[in-house]
Motif scaffolding. Sequence first.
Motif, PDB file in Angstrom:
ATOM      1  N   LEU A  23       0.830  -1.200   0.000  1.00 17.18           N
ATOM      2  CA  LEU A  23       0.000   0.000   0.000  1.00 17.18           C
ATOM      3  C   LEU A  23       0.869   1.256   0.000  1.00 17.18           C
ATOM      4  O   LEU A  23       0.633   2.194  -0.767  1.00 17.18           O
ATOM      5  N   LEU A  24       1.900   1.262   0.833  1.00 21.48           N
ATOM      6  CA  LEU A  24       2.811   2.407   0.886  1.00 21.48           C
ATOM      7  C   LEU A  24       3.551   2.575  -0.441  1.00 21.48           C
ATOM      8  O   LEU A  24       3.781   3.694  -0.892  1.00 21.48           O
ATOM      9  N   MET A  25       3.890   1.469  -1.090  1.00 20.96           N
ATOM     10  CA  MET A  25       4.539   1.541  -2.402  1.00 20.96           C
ATOM     11  C   MET A  25       3.606   2.172  -3.436  1.00 20.96           C
ATOM     12  O   MET A  25       4.051   2.947  -4.288  1.00 20.96           O
ATOM     13  N   LEU A  26       2.325   1.833  -3.351  1.00 19.28           N
ATOM     14  CA  LEU A  26       1.358   2.445  -4.268  1.00 19.28           C
ATOM     15  C   LEU A  26       1.294   3.954  -4.044  1.00 19.28           C
ATOM     16  O   LEU A  26       1.307   4.735  -5.006  1.00 19.28           O
ATOM     17  N   ALA A 117      -0.178   4.066  11.084  1.00 24.86           N
ATOM     18  CA  ALA A 117      -1.038   2.955  11.515  1.00 24.86           C
ATOM     19  C   ALA A 117      -0.282   1.634  11.434  1.00 24.86           C
ATOM     20  O   ALA A 117      -0.365   0.799  12.349  1.00 24.86           O
ATOM     21  N   ASN A 118       0.470   1.441  10.367  1.00 30.28           N
ATOM     22  CA  ASN A 118       1.235   0.209  10.202  1.00 30.28           C
ATOM     23  C   ASN A 118       2.285   0.076  11.301  1.00 30.28           C
ATOM     24  O   ASN A 118       2.441  -1.004  11.891  1.00 30.28           O
ATOM     25  N   LYS A 119       2.985   1.155  11.600  1.00 29.32           N
ATOM     26  CA  LYS A 119       4.006   1.114  12.656  1.00 29.32           C
ATOM     27  C   LYS A 119       3.364   0.832  14.015  1.00 29.32           C
ATOM     28  O   LYS A 119       3.915   0.089  14.826  1.00 29.32           O
ATOM     29  N   SER A 120       2.198   1.408  14.268  1.00 31.30           N
ATOM     30  CA  SER A 120       1.487   1.171  15.529  1.00 31.30           C
ATOM     31  C   SER A 120       1.075  -0.293  15.654  1.00 31.30           C
ATOM     32  O   SER A 120       1.218  -0.905  16.720  1.00 31.30           O
TER      33      SER A 120
END
Length: 129
Positions: A23-26, A117-120
């Motif tokens: 998702l982050l790559m997108l 959110a991913n890091k959390s």
Amino acid sequence: MITSPHQKYQQTQLHTASPAQLLLMLYDGAIRFSRVGISAIEEKNYEKANVNLCKAQAVIHELIAALNYDYPIAKTLYQVYEYMIHQLINANLKKNTKPAEEVVSYLLDLREAWDTANKSLNAASEQPK
């Protein structure tokens, strides 16, 4: 056929990335293509602008395809993504950087939110139980 080591690395990265990383790559791709499109408009290189703004739209379509409608936020994100696509089309048709710059600001904000959110989630899952 993949020939360069860089292409092999990118393919490996795609195949081993988590859904959140994908998702982050997108988001990174949409931001990059939008910025190149903006620069091309400023340079009056309209062919390059068209190619890159269309690529940014394609990435946002992939973000739409990735939405999970089991969650209420998906409907709102869909509307935001549709607005972004509309703004990129406007920028491309009118050769005006403002709508694309607005899209980049939204993409940056959303990317930051997803990254946080991913890091959390990762931090919470690493906590001892």
